[in-house]
Design a protein around this motif. Structure first.
Motif, short mmCIF file in Angstrom:
data_model
loop_
_atom_site.label_atom_id
_atom_site.label_comp_id
_atom_site.label_asym_id
_atom_site.label_seq_id
_atom_site.Cartn_x
_atom_site.Cartn_y
_atom_site.Cartn_z
N ASP A 65 13.30 32.30 23.60
CA ASP A 65 13.44 32.66 25.14
C ASP A 65 14.55 31.54 25.70
OD1 ASP A 65 12.04 30.40 25.07
OD2 ASP A 65 10.50 31.00 26.46
N ASP A 66 15.05 30.83 25.11
CA ASP A 66 16.12 29.84 25.35
C ASP A 66 17.61 30.29 25.10
OD1 ASP A 66 16.01 29.40 22.78
OD2 ASP A 66 15.74 27.20 23.19
N GLY A 67 17.78 31.37 24.46
CA GLY A 67 19.11 31.88 23.78
C GLY A 67 19.36 31.51 22.57
N ASN A 68 18.41 30.72 21.74
CA ASN A 68 18.64 30.30 20.34
C ASN A 68 17.89 31.37 19.72
OD1 ASN A 68 20.18 27.94 20.84
ND2 ASN A 68 18.53 26.91 21.23
N ALA A 69 17.97 31.12 18.33
CA ALA A 69 17.34 32.11 17.50
C ALA A 69 16.95 30.91 16.20
CB ALA A 69 18.30 33.32 16.79
N LEU A 70 15.85 31.37 15.61
CA LEU A 70 15.13 30.63 14.57
C LEU A 70 15.81 31.79 13.15
CD1 LEU A 70 13.70 28.82 12.71
CD2 LEU A 70 11.47 30.03 13.30
N VAL A 71 16.45 31.19 12.48
CA VAL A 71 16.95 31.79 11.20
C VAL A 71 16.11 31.53 10.02
CG1 VAL A 71 18.84 32.58 9.74
CG2 VAL A 71 19.24 32.32 12.18
N ALA A 72 15.60 32.37 9.23
CA ALA A 72 14.85 32.09 7.91
C ALA A 72 15.41 32.80 6.88
CB ALA A 72 13.28 32.09 8.16
N HIS A 73 15.38 32.21 5.69
CA HIS A 73 15.95 33.08 4.42
C HIS A 73 14.56 32.58 3.49
CE1 HIS A 73 17.68 34.51 0.97
NE2 HIS A 73 18.71 35.21 1.64
N LEU A 74 14.34 33.57 2.64
CA LEU A 74 13.06 33.08 1.73
C LEU A 74 13.49 32.92 0.49
CD1 LEU A 74 10.68 36.25 2.64
CD2 LEU A 74 10.77 33.84 3.56
N GLY A 75 14.91 32.90 0.12
CA GLY A 75 15.32 32.29 -1.25
C GLY A 75 14.70 33.30 -2.11
N MET A 76 14.39 32.57 -3.44
CA MET A 76 13.76 33.13 -4.49
C MET A 76 12.39 33.14 -4.28
SD MET A 76 15.86 34.32 -6.84
CE MET A 76 16.10 33.58 -8.56
N ALA A 114 -2.65 31.50 16.38
CA ALA A 114 -2.11 31.76 14.82
C ALA A 114 -1.63 30.60 14.30
CB ALA A 114 -1.31 33.07 14.89
N VAL A 115 -1.64 30.33 13.06
CA VAL A 115 -1.04 29.42 12.25
C VAL A 115 -0.25 30.04 11.41
CG1 VAL A 115 -1.08 27.38 10.84
CG2 VAL A 115 -2.65 27.29 12.69
N VAL A 116 1.15 29.98 11.35
CA VAL A 116 2.16 30.58 10.69
C VAL A 116 2.93 29.43 9.42
CG1 VAL A 116 4.38 31.96 10.12
CG2 VAL A 116 2.37 32.50 12.10
N THR A 117 2.53 29.68 8.18
CA THR A 117 3.02 28.67 7.11
C THR A 117 4.03 29.11 6.28
OG1 THR A 117 0.77 27.65 7.42
CG2 THR A 117 2.15 27.09 5.56
N PHE A 118 5.18 28.47 6.25
CA PHE A 118 6.16 28.74 5.18
C PHE A 118 5.85 28.07 3.86
CE2 PHE A 118 10.54 27.95 3.65
CZ PHE A 118 10.98 29.42 3.33
N ASN A 119 6.03 28.83 2.83
CA ASN A 119 5.85 28.15 1.59
C ASN A 119 7.02 28.62 0.73
OD1 ASN A 119 4.66 28.35 -1.33
ND2 ASN A 119 3.10 27.32 -0.46
N ASP A 120 7.53 27.82 -0.07
CA ASP A 120 8.61 27.90 -0.96
C ASP A 120 8.58 26.99 -2.22
OD1 ASP A 120 10.80 28.85 -2.03
OD2 ASP A 120 12.05 28.12 -0.38
N PRO A 121 7.99 27.39 -3.09
CA PRO A 121 7.92 26.36 -4.62
C PRO A 121 9.48 26.18 -5.06
CG PRO A 121 6.41 28.14 -4.80
CD PRO A 121 7.17 28.50 -3.58
N ARG A 122 10.29 26.93 -4.87
CA ARG A 122 11.72 26.44 -5.46
C ARG A 122 12.71 26.07 -4.56
NH1 ARG A 122 13.51 31.22 -9.38
NH2 ARG A 122 15.02 30.20 -9.92
N ARG A 123 12.37 26.13 -3.24
CA ARG A 123 13.00 25.48 -2.23
C ARG A 123 14.41 26.04 -2.15
NH1 ARG A 123 13.45 19.68 -2.59
NH2 ARG A 123 12.24 19.82 -4.42
N PHE A 124 14.52 27.48 -2.60
CA PHE A 124 15.82 27.95 -2.18
C PHE A 124 15.82 28.63 -1.04
CE2 PHE A 124 16.76 28.99 -7.11
CZ PHE A 124 16.91 27.39 -7.13
N GLY A 125 14.98 28.54 0.05
CA GLY A 125 15.22 29.18 1.05
C GLY A 125 15.56 28.28 2.02
N LEU A 126 15.70 28.90 3.54
CA LEU A 126 16.46 27.96 4.60
C LEU A 126 15.54 28.43 5.65
CD1 LEU A 126 18.87 29.44 6.22
CD2 LEU A 126 19.93 29.56 4.28
N MET A 127 15.88 27.50 6.67
CA MET A 127 15.53 27.87 8.21
C MET A 127 16.62 27.09 8.93
SD MET A 127 11.54 27.77 8.74
CE MET A 127 10.63 28.70 7.94
#
Length: 289
Positions: A65-76, A114-127
DNA sequence: GCTGTAACCTGTCGGC
DNA sequence: TGCCGACAGGTTACAG
């Protein structure tokens, strides 16, 4: 993990929980993903309301709501899961430590409990956190190709996009600068549906026989993506939906990970695996020409 | 600009 | 049982 169907499945699972909710707290437990988090990542998110969650290619985009966007990629290997917060006071983050798992890198606590958790073992994802107005020209999006499930991606459009490339058709299908969203699984599957060999050059979509191949391939892409999304994506090693349910489309693979098995077509042969662009391609050398 | 390759990181599986 | 190498759904940097 994810190609377009898996990311779209994740989006559909997250959207009802995220849209309209306010981000009350963000805990970055491990900041060294493939791309470093932007400065003050958590502080800039806290207090913001999520207006809409959408997808572009394999990226998730949460409009704030402040004009920004949270961008996420899940990688592998990235995934999101949703849990309900423990009662206030259970611990400092309303998120019992015992419920945290290995490779949980970011935890979002929302105003709706709600609690939303991002999990990424190989850490190829990004935010990343970017102004909405600059998204299209950002490094993540400026060179992305067309959406493969767009109705406008018909045979002529596909041929026009890829017909000048000399690389193998399968390699070109995975090139995000041409078509953004296909990956290793669905490129192989779409080519099987179109009865086209992955070893043909992308130029085979133009010239003699090209228009027919391009039309079949466009149809194959649309069909395999639609069916995979309907099935909740494919769960091989990592992908699960946000509620932990597994996708089902891996049970419908015609060629992927079926090396040595019989082709599903009566006029097919034995599925082969080859390496193209450093990655496995699966195909039937008899019915795919 | 195009193409192929290596690298990023961690977990799993098969072979020995 | 333990060790080692190959491989995994993505993307990018770099060399040629």
């Amino acid at each position: 993990m994810p190609e377009l169907p898996e990311v779209e499945t994740v989006r559909r699972g997250l959207a009802p929980v995220l849209e309209g909710a306010r981000i009350e707290a963000v805990e970055v437990r491990r900041p060294d993903l493939r791309v470093p988090f932007p400065p003050r990542f958590a502080a800039r998110l806290e207090g913001r309301k999520i207006v809409k969650l959408r997808r572009r290619a394999k990226f998730l985009i949460a409009e704030l709501d402040d004009g920004n966007a949270l961008v996420a990629h899940l990688g592998m290997s990235g995934s999101f899961r949703i849990a309900r917060a423990a009662p206030v006071g259970a611990d400092a983050f309303h998120h019992p430590r015992s419920r945290l798992e290995a490779h949980d890198h970011v935890v979002f606590r929302l105003s709706n409990g709600a609690v939303v958790t991002f999990n990424d073992p190989r850490r190829f994802g990004l935010m990343d956190l970017l102004p909405m107005a600059e998204l299209a020209e950002s490094r993540h999006f400026r060179r992305l190709g067309v959406e493969p499930d767009a109705k406008s991606l018909d045979g002529p459009a596909l041929a026009s996009l890829m017909g000048r490339r000399k690389v193998a058709l399968k390699v070109a299908l995975c090139d995000q600068h041409l078509i953004a969203g296909l990956g290793n699984i669905y490129a192989s599957e779409a080519l099987w549906r179109a009865r086209i060999s992955p070893r043909r050059a992308a130029t085979a979509l133009v010239g003699r026989g090209g228009p027919d191949r391009a039309a079949r391939l466009a149809k194959g892409i649309h069909e395999v993506l639609a069916e995979a999304i309907k099935a909740g994506g494919s769960s091989l090693r990592d992908h699960a939906q946000v509620d932990g349910e597994l996708g089902e489309f891996q049970h419908h693979f015609a060629v992927y990970d079926r090396e040595g098995e019989k082709c599903l077509r009566a006029d097919g042969g034995t599925i082969r695996r080859i390496v193209q662009g450093g990655r496995s391609t699966f195909f039937c050398p008899v019915c795919q020409r």
